[in-house]
Design a protein around this motif. Sequence first.
Motif, PDB file in Angstrom:
ATOM      1  N   UNK A  76       0.819  -1.212   0.000  1.00 26.18           N
ATOM      2  CA  UNK A  76       0.000   0.000   0.000  1.00 26.18           C
ATOM      3  C   UNK A  76       0.855   1.266   0.000  1.00 26.18           C
ATOM      4  N   UNK A  77       2.186   1.097  -0.108  1.00 25.33           N
ATOM      5  CA  UNK A  77       3.095   2.239  -0.182  1.00 25.33           C
ATOM      6  C   UNK A  77       3.469   2.847   1.154  1.00 25.33           C
ATOM      7  N   UNK A  78       3.231   2.143   2.266  1.00 27.45           N
ATOM      8  CA  UNK A  78       3.561   2.665   3.589  1.00 27.45           C
ATOM      9  C   UNK A  78       4.919   2.146   4.045  1.00 27.45           C
ATOM     10  N   UNK A  79       5.725   3.041   4.626  1.00 25.51           N
ATOM     11  CA  UNK A  79       7.072   2.695   5.099  1.00 25.51           C
ATOM     12  C   UNK A  79       7.001   1.866   6.380  1.00 25.51           C
ATOM     13  N   UNK A  80       7.880   0.844   6.462  1.00 25.91           N
ATOM     14  CA  UNK A  80       8.080   0.047   7.677  1.00 25.91           C
ATOM     15  C   UNK A  80       9.578  -0.166   7.873  1.00 25.91           C
ATOM     16  N   UNK A  81      10.018  -0.233   9.141  1.00 23.03           N
ATOM     17  CA  UNK A  81      11.435  -0.514   9.400  1.00 23.03           C
ATOM     18  C   UNK A  81      11.742  -2.013   9.355  1.00 23.03           C
ATOM     19  N   UNK A  82      10.761  -2.874   9.379  1.00 24.13           N
ATOM     20  CA  UNK A  82      10.902  -4.331   9.218  1.00 24.13           C
ATOM     21  C   UNK A  82      12.139  -4.912   9.919  1.00 24.13           C
ATOM     22  N   UNK A  83      12.233  -4.832  11.243  1.00 26.31           N
ATOM     23  CA  UNK A  83      13.409  -5.381  11.933  1.00 26.31           C
ATOM     24  C   UNK A  83      13.332  -6.898  12.102  1.00 26.31           C
ATOM     25  N   UNK A  84      14.497  -7.503  12.308  1.00 26.56           N
ATOM     26  CA  UNK A  84      14.515  -8.886  12.793  1.00 26.56           C
ATOM     27  C   UNK A  84      14.860  -8.805  14.286  1.00 26.56           C
ATOM     28  N   UNK A  85      14.784  -9.935  14.985  1.00 22.63           N
ATOM     29  CA  UNK A  85      14.962  -9.909  16.443  1.00 22.63           C
ATOM     30  C   UNK A  85      16.327  -9.391  16.865  1.00 22.63           C
ATOM     31  N   UNK A  86      17.393  -9.813  16.188  1.00 22.27           N
ATOM     32  CA  UNK A  86      18.736  -9.377  16.580  1.00 22.27           C
ATOM     33  C   UNK A  86      18.924  -7.875  16.385  1.00 22.27           C
ATOM     34  N   UNK A  87      18.511  -7.365  15.232  1.00 19.32           N
ATOM     35  CA  UNK A  87      18.654  -5.934  14.957  1.00 19.32           C
ATOM     36  C   UNK A  87      17.833  -5.124  15.948  1.00 19.32           C
ATOM     37  N   UNK A  88      16.616  -5.571  16.202  1.00 18.06           N
ATOM     38  CA  UNK A  88      15.733  -4.843  17.100  1.00 18.06           C
ATOM     39  C   UNK A  88      16.294  -4.822  18.519  1.00 18.06           C
ATOM     40  N   UNK A  89      16.760  -5.956  18.978  1.00 15.79           N
ATOM     41  CA  UNK A  89      17.334  -6.044  20.326  1.00 15.79           C
ATOM     42  C   UNK A  89      18.531  -5.102  20.464  1.00 15.79           C
ATOM     43  N   UNK A  90      19.373  -5.041  19.451  1.00 21.26           N
ATOM     44  CA  UNK A  90      20.530  -4.137  19.473  1.00 21.26           C
ATOM     45  C   UNK A  90      20.087  -2.673  19.482  1.00 21.26           C
TER      46      UNK A  90
END
Length: 131
Positions: A76-90
């Motif tokens: 739908x053209x909306x931005x998301x940061x789409x993290x994985x667990x390791x990146x998000x935890x850091x």
Amino acid sequence: MAEHASARLGIPAAVLPFAQINAPDTYDGVWANACLLHVPRLDLADILQRIQRALKPKGIFYASYRAGHAEGFDGLGRYYNYPDQDWLRASYGRGWSLLETIAQQGGGYDGLPTPWLHVFAQKADGAEEIV
């Protein structure tokens, strides 16, 4: 949404951009359901630090994110940061006495199956902290 919250709670609910959060040791908890997932990856660590500073010691924090491996846009053209667990935890950095991520399958506004990450955290009281 803030207007409805104010009416329901009987107290004012403010609207504040994440980057303007500046209220040290003010809140018992922060509920960020499906909103921080729109923060650009480069800005997320700073926003999370602002939220952490705004929490009282042992304050509780919850956030949910659409999971992935690289920021981008949905159908739908909306931005998301789409993290994985390791990146998000850091991205959360230091200062938490509890930091748990739970992966779950769900859906989104585009009607497609969507992997989600739910983060539960507690601000450290200064005596204990996880790295």
